[in-house]
Design a protein around this motif. Structure first.
Motif, PDB file in Angstrom:
ATOM      1  N   SER B   7      -2.998   2.899   7.122  1.00 63.09           N
ATOM      2  CA  SER B   7      -2.804   1.689   6.342  1.00 63.09           C
ATOM      3  C   SER B   7      -2.941   0.444   7.224  1.00 63.09           C
ATOM      4  O   SER B   7      -1.979  -0.265   7.470  1.00 63.09           O
ATOM      5  N   PRO B   8      -4.149   0.219   7.769  1.00 59.57           N
ATOM      6  CA  PRO B   8      -4.331  -0.971   8.596  1.00 59.57           C
ATOM      7  C   PRO B   8      -4.536  -2.217   7.745  1.00 59.57           C
ATOM      8  O   PRO B   8      -5.481  -2.289   6.970  1.00 59.57           O
ATOM      9  N   TRP B   9      -3.630  -3.146   7.870  1.00 55.44           N
ATOM     10  CA  TRP B   9      -3.783  -4.405   7.139  1.00 55.44           C
ATOM     11  C   TRP B   9      -4.340  -5.437   8.112  1.00 55.44           C
ATOM     12  O   TRP B   9      -3.818  -5.582   9.214  1.00 55.44           O
ATOM     13  N   GLY B  39      -7.491   2.296   3.309  1.00 52.21           N
ATOM     14  CA  GLY B  39      -6.196   1.628   3.250  1.00 52.21           C
ATOM     15  C   GLY B  39      -6.224   0.225   3.798  1.00 52.21           C
ATOM     16  O   GLY B  39      -5.182  -0.401   3.949  1.00 52.21           O
ATOM     17  N   ILE B  41      -6.353  -3.599   3.916  1.00 51.19           N
ATOM     18  CA  ILE B  41      -6.098  -4.706   3.001  1.00 51.19           C
ATOM     19  C   ILE B  41      -6.207  -6.000   3.789  1.00 51.19           C
ATOM     20  O   ILE B  41      -5.708  -6.089   4.916  1.00 51.19           O
ATOM     21  N   ASN B  42      -6.870  -6.970   3.223  1.00 45.53           N
ATOM     22  CA  ASN B  42      -6.947  -8.276   3.857  1.00 45.53           C
ATOM     23  C   ASN B  42      -5.724  -9.077   3.433  1.00 45.53           C
ATOM     24  O   ASN B  42      -5.608  -9.483   2.284  1.00 45.53           O
ATOM     25  N   THR B  43      -4.780  -9.280   4.356  1.00 49.70           N
ATOM     26  CA  THR B  43      -3.516  -9.849   3.931  1.00 49.70           C
ATOM     27  C   THR B  43      -3.500 -11.370   3.946  1.00 49.70           C
ATOM     28  O   THR B  43      -2.854 -11.974   3.115  1.00 49.70           O
ATOM     29  N   HIS B  48       2.370  -9.627   7.878  1.00 52.89           N
ATOM     30  CA  HIS B  48       2.118  -8.317   7.275  1.00 52.89           C
ATOM     31  C   HIS B  48       0.978  -7.600   7.962  1.00 52.89           C
ATOM     32  O   HIS B  48       0.672  -6.469   7.624  1.00 52.89           O
ATOM     33  N   ALA B  49       0.307  -8.255   8.903  1.00 56.31           N
ATOM     34  CA  ALA B  49      -0.953  -7.712   9.420  1.00 56.31           C
ATOM     35  C   ALA B  49      -0.731  -6.803  10.625  1.00 56.31           C
ATOM     36  O   ALA B  49       0.253  -6.940  11.358  1.00 56.31           O
ATOM     37  N   ASP B  50      -1.651  -5.845  10.787  1.00 50.02           N
ATOM     38  CA  ASP B  50      -1.646  -4.982  11.964  1.00 50.02           C
ATOM     39  C   ASP B  50      -2.811  -5.315  12.886  1.00 50.02           C
ATOM     40  O   ASP B  50      -2.735  -5.119  14.082  1.00 50.02           O
TER      41      ASP B  50
END
Ligand code: SF4
Lengths: 284, 145
Positions: B7-9, B39, B41-43, B48-50
């Motif tokens: 789940s890399p954001w 998984g 997502i462009n946050t 929230h980002a990784d």
């Protein structure tokens, strides 16, 4: 309907809610011509968030969110235990208030806007929810969920207008288009992330789990309208969910004025007319 | 593979550039490539980002911005320098205002050259970044014990 179902809810709702959320993302992706993430993606997301650092602006902001989670679980547990519908609504409101306070506490302009909009959303759905409770009381003669469930006729027969009012506010509770003003799952860049902007790591994961609890609870309220037969009830609940996804993918976001006027209008027109009919008919 | 690599954001920042790579990053996020399969997502929210996707070179004005974004991201986090501008300054290297690549502002984990970088390369870089995330997480665990 007792302590047993309440415990069942507390244990199973995160699983069911997570699956619902995963299905939602998969089906939405298919509707948009994409392959979409795996069904278990929400669990991966939450699992990851638990492993991340928990950055805060103020430590107290996490406390508010903890209360939000606890009260969300409490709301659903009370509902599934067959408790008093009015008490359930109070608990729901209190949970929402803590969510909003958490947003205000983190004092960032984005979470401020998110919190303001969340407050507007709560204002919008509250009348409809109360009308649902009142109308169910007028038909079944009881506010207890366990009595409402065991009512011999499907409530939808007596409450079509109330059901429409309930459907109208459903996207608000699911944070879906056209009423995804406060924080949206799909338009990921608007007002950054609303209330949850300043939350990360474990707290964000808990907020997500609280939303799963809410999903199951709200669908449970939908189930009440068809509660006299379990299978019809489950089927209709699933159809309600499908309808929600179609609406979500087919509509754009509306301005908050429209949301407020629309949901109040629906509650008082569809729900109110329905209640007037019930009053004319006489109730137990 | 644990959940951290499923789940890399991402968050995306474009520095001083021709915006070519910027557009390519957006192209990689479009439904045709559908990075949500992995998984991703462009946050748009550093908290929230990784993974931080940096395109374009660093100058005096955007250096504090990039550092601010970087500092707001919770650990473990990975920084990707996408495009030749972000790796070394590229064709803007000699400009009077340009300091150089992304590593002039923040520690970079992966350099992905290309002018402009292709969406395939971006997706590949993000998938490689997952391995790095995994390692950083393990290092965090080891430090915590
Ligand atoms: S690497 Fe090339 S395409 Fe990319 S921003 Fe720099 S000059 Fe533009």
């Amino acid at each position: 309907m007792s302590l047993f179902t309440a415990i069942l809810y507390v244990v199973l709702a995160p699983l069911v809610g997570g699956l619902i959320s995963g299905l939602d993302r998969k089906i939405s992706a298919r509707m948009q011509g994409r392959i979409g993430p795996p069904i278990l993606q929400p669990f991966y997301d939450v699992g990851k968030l638990f492993k991340k650092e928990n950055l805060v602006v103020r430590r107290s902001q996490n406390m508010f969110m903890t209360f939000f989670v606890i009260l969300s679980v409490f709301t659903g547990a009370l509902f599934f235990a067959g408790g008093d519908l009015l008490l359930v609504i109070f608990a729901l409101t209190l949970a929402g208030v803590f969510f909003v306070l958490g947003g205000y506490k983190s004092s960032s302009p984005y979470s401020f806007i998110g919190a303001q909009r969340e407050t507007l959303q709560m204002m919008s759905y509250e009348p409809a929810i109360i009308i649902v409770a009142v109308a169910m009381f007028m038909v079944t003669g009881s506010f207890q969920v366990k009595d409402i469930v065991s009512y011999p006729r499907p409530l939808i027969m007596d409450l079509p207008g109330v059901f429409i009012a309930f459907l109208f506010i459903l996207p608000i509770k699911f944070r879906k288009s056209p009423f995804d003003l406060a924080t949206s799952h799909h338009a990921h860049q608007e007002i950054v992330k609303g209330i949850t902007t300043e939350f990360s790591g474990r707290t964000l994961a808990l907020i997500e789990i609280a939303h799963w609890y809410e999903y199951v609870f709200v669908l449970g309220v939908g189930y009440l309208f068809f509660a006299n037969s379990v299978w019809v009830g489950l089927l209709m609940t699933f159809l309600i969910f499908e309808l929600l996804l179609i609406i979500d993918n087919a509509t754009a976001r509306v301005r908050w004025q429209w949301m407020l006027v629309g949901s109040w209008g629906m509650a008082f027109l569809a729900g109110g007319v329905n209640i007037i009919f019930l009053m004319m008919r006489g109730y137990p | 593979m644990s959940s951290i690599s499923k789940s890399p954001w991402v968050i995306h920042y474009d520095g001083s550039s021709c915006n070519g790579c910027d557009i390519e990053v957006l192209a990689a996020l479009m439904p045709r490539f559908d990075v949500e399969r992995f998984g991703v997502i462009n946050t748009g929210n550093p908290k929230h980002a990784d993974i931080l996707l940096l395109t374009g070179s660093i100058n005096e004005q955007n250096k504090p911005v990039v550092q601010n974004i970087y500092n707001q991201m919770p650990e473990p986090k990975v920084v990707l320098a996408l495009g030749i501008c972000a790796t070394s300054g590229g064709i803007f290297r000699e400009c009077y205002n340009v300091m150089g690549g992304a590593d002039k502002a923040v520690p970079v984990d992966l350099y992905v050259p290309g002018c402009a970088i292709r969406p395939e390369a971006i997706i590949d870089a993000v998938v490689q970044a997952l391995g790095i995330l995994e390692k950083k997480r393990a290092a965090m665990n080891a430090a915590a014990v």
